[in-house]
Write a protein that holds these residues in place. Structure first.
Motif, PDB file in Angstrom:
ATOM      1  N   GLY A  46       0.800  -1.213   0.000  1.00 14.55           N
ATOM      2  CA  GLY A  46       0.000   0.000   0.000  1.00 14.55           C
ATOM      3  C   GLY A  46       0.838   1.270   0.000  1.00 14.55           C
ATOM      4  O   GLY A  46       0.345   2.334   0.350  1.00 14.55           O
ATOM      5  N   GLY A  47       2.100   1.165  -0.416  1.00 16.19           N
ATOM      6  CA  GLY A  47       2.990   2.329  -0.428  1.00 16.19           C
ATOM      7  C   GLY A  47       2.702   3.251  -1.599  1.00 16.19           C
ATOM      8  O   GLY A  47       1.765   3.049  -2.380  1.00 16.19           O
ATOM      9  N   TYR A  48       3.516   4.274  -1.710  1.00 10.80           N
ATOM     10  CA  TYR A  48       3.378   5.227  -2.815  1.00 10.80           C
ATOM     11  C   TYR A  48       3.759   4.545  -4.133  1.00 10.80           C
ATOM     12  O   TYR A  48       4.671   3.732  -4.176  1.00 10.80           O
ATOM     13  N   ARG A  49       3.095   4.951  -5.198  1.00  8.33           N
ATOM     14  CA  ARG A  49       3.410   4.434  -6.533  1.00  8.33           C
ATOM     15  C   ARG A  49       4.805   4.923  -6.947  1.00  8.33           C
ATOM     16  O   ARG A  49       5.074   6.120  -6.958  1.00  8.33           O
ATOM     17  N   GLU A  50       5.636   3.966  -7.304  1.00  7.37           N
ATOM     18  CA  GLU A  50       7.028   4.261  -7.627  1.00  7.37           C
ATOM     19  C   GLU A  50       7.167   5.269  -8.765  1.00  7.37           C
ATOM     20  O   GLU A  50       7.971   6.194  -8.690  1.00  7.37           O
ATOM     21  N   GLU A  51       6.386   5.093  -9.830  1.00  2.00           N
ATOM     22  CA  GLU A  51       6.560   5.941 -11.014  1.00  2.00           C
ATOM     23  C   GLU A  51       6.251   7.407 -10.714  1.00  2.00           C
ATOM     24  O   GLU A  51       6.894   8.305 -11.257  1.00  2.00           O
ATOM     25  N   GLN A  52       5.298   7.678  -9.824  1.00  2.00           N
ATOM     26  CA  GLN A  52       4.981   9.061  -9.473  1.00  2.00           C
ATOM     27  C   GLN A  52       6.105   9.691  -8.649  1.00  2.00           C
ATOM     28  O   GLN A  52       6.499  10.836  -8.897  1.00  2.00           O
ATOM     29  N   VAL A  53       6.607   8.938  -7.685  1.00  2.00           N
ATOM     30  CA  VAL A  53       7.695   9.449  -6.849  1.00  2.00           C
ATOM     31  C   VAL A  53       8.938   9.681  -7.714  1.00  2.00           C
ATOM     32  O   VAL A  53       9.577  10.732  -7.631  1.00  2.00           O
ATOM     33  N   ASP A  54       9.267   8.717  -8.562  1.00  2.00           N
ATOM     34  CA  ASP A  54      10.445   8.849  -9.422  1.00  2.00           C
ATOM     35  C   ASP A  54      10.330  10.056 -10.352  1.00  2.00           C
ATOM     36  O   ASP A  54      11.311  10.772 -10.574  1.00  2.00           O
ATOM     37  N   ALA A  55       9.142  10.296 -10.889  1.00  2.00           N
ATOM     38  CA  ALA A  55       8.940  11.441 -11.786  1.00  2.00           C
ATOM     39  C   ALA A  55       9.162  12.752 -11.043  1.00  2.00           C
ATOM     40  O   ALA A  55       9.777  13.686 -11.576  1.00  2.00           O
ATOM     41  N   LEU A  56       8.694  12.845  -9.807  1.00  2.00           N
ATOM     42  CA  LEU A  56       8.896  14.072  -9.033  1.00  2.00           C
ATOM     43  C   LEU A  56      10.369  14.258  -8.680  1.00  2.00           C
ATOM     44  O   LEU A  56      10.889  15.369  -8.746  1.00  2.00           O
ATOM     45  N   LEU A  57      11.058  13.174  -8.332  1.00  2.00           N
ATOM     46  CA  LEU A  57      12.491  13.282  -8.055  1.00  2.00           C
ATOM     47  C   LEU A  57      13.242  13.747  -9.300  1.00  2.00           C
ATOM     48  O   LEU A  57      14.125  14.607  -9.216  1.00  2.00           O
ATOM     49  N   ASP A  58      12.878  13.206 -10.463  1.00  2.00           N
ATOM     50  CA  ASP A  58      13.506  13.630 -11.722  1.00  2.00           C
ATOM     51  C   ASP A  58      13.272  15.113 -11.984  1.00  2.00           C
ATOM     52  O   ASP A  58      14.187  15.840 -12.383  1.00  2.00           O
ATOM     53  N   ALA A  59      12.050  15.573 -11.770  1.00  2.00           N
ATOM     54  CA  ALA A  59      11.734  16.983 -11.986  1.00  2.00           C
ATOM     55  C   ALA A  59      12.526  17.875 -11.043  1.00  2.00           C
ATOM     56  O   ALA A  59      13.007  18.944 -11.427  1.00  2.00           O
ATOM     57  N   THR A  60      12.698  17.427  -9.804  1.00  2.00           N
ATOM     58  CA  THR A  60      13.457  18.205  -8.836  1.00  2.00           C
ATOM     59  C   THR A  60      14.935  18.250  -9.221  1.00  2.00           C
ATOM     60  O   THR A  60      15.585  19.302  -9.106  1.00  2.00           O
ATOM     61  N   ILE A  61      15.470  17.142  -9.678  1.00  2.00           N
ATOM     62  CA  ILE A  61      16.859  17.123 -10.143  1.00  2.00           C
ATOM     63  C   ILE A  61      17.025  18.105 -11.295  1.00  2.00           C
ATOM     64  O   ILE A  61      18.006  18.849 -11.357  1.00  2.00           O
TER      65      ILE A  61
END
Length: 193
Positions: free
Chosen positions: A171-186
């Protein structure tokens, strides 16, 4: 980072001794896959620009015994990504001016802040109860660091986000959404360097 830096990094990384080789049970990146990607990155940087900083960031390689040490390759890829981002920034500034580049970075930063304004434990879509996703409390901790960086100017580096790793939970956070936000922040971090 200059084109000489990319050339030097790519040349150094293509020598057989450029990366440590894993031993024993430790697995590393497949040397031929890494060498092929680095050659393509160098060629792209020197000529057509078909690769971007994002392409370098998402590069992945098979893990094998007696492969290149993961940390060594990841560090080299970080330097190469920085060089591609700097070149992209120079191109945009040359064609649209500094204001266009800064405006784009501010817009992206605001989108990230708007997304992370959601309440704790609800910042991203969740997986189903029986499906694993990123551990919510760990992601929320990193999200807080991102907010403090964008809003308050706290220290946060692209390398810290590149190396962010989260344990899994049902029931954790969806990986693809978190990864996309990390990419945008980078992207924002690299834009304002």
């Amino acid at each position: 980072m200059t084109s000489e830096t990319v050339d030097d990094a790519a040349r150094d990384e293509q020598r057989p001794s450029a990366f440590r080789i894993t031993m024993g049970r430790e697995r590393g990146y497949h040397p031929a896959a890494v060498d092929t990607f680095l050659a393509a990155a160098r060629e792209s940087f020197e000529s057509d620009g078909s690769l971007t900083a994002y392409d370098v960031r998402i590069a992945s390689f098979p893990l094998i015994k007696n492969g290149y040490a993961v940390a060594d390759v990841d560090a080299a890829l970080g330097r190469i990504e920085d060089a591609f981002a700097a070149r992209q920034r120079e191109q945009v500034v040359r064609s649209g001016g500094v204001e266009a580049w800064v405006g784009d970075a501010r817009s992206k930063a605001q989108e990230i802040l708007d997304h992370l304004a959601r309440s704790r434990k609800h910042k991203f879509a969740r997986t189903g109860f029986l499906t694993f996703g990123y551990r919510v409390d760990e992601v929320d901790h990193v999200a807080g660091r991102i907010v403090r960086y964008l809003r308050d100017g706290d220290d946060l580096s692209a390398e810290q986000l590149r190396s962010a790793a989260f344990r899994m939970q049902r029931g954790g956070y969806r990986e693809e959404q978190v990864d996309a936000l990390l990419d945008a922040t980078i992207d924002v971090i690299l834009a304002v360097r």
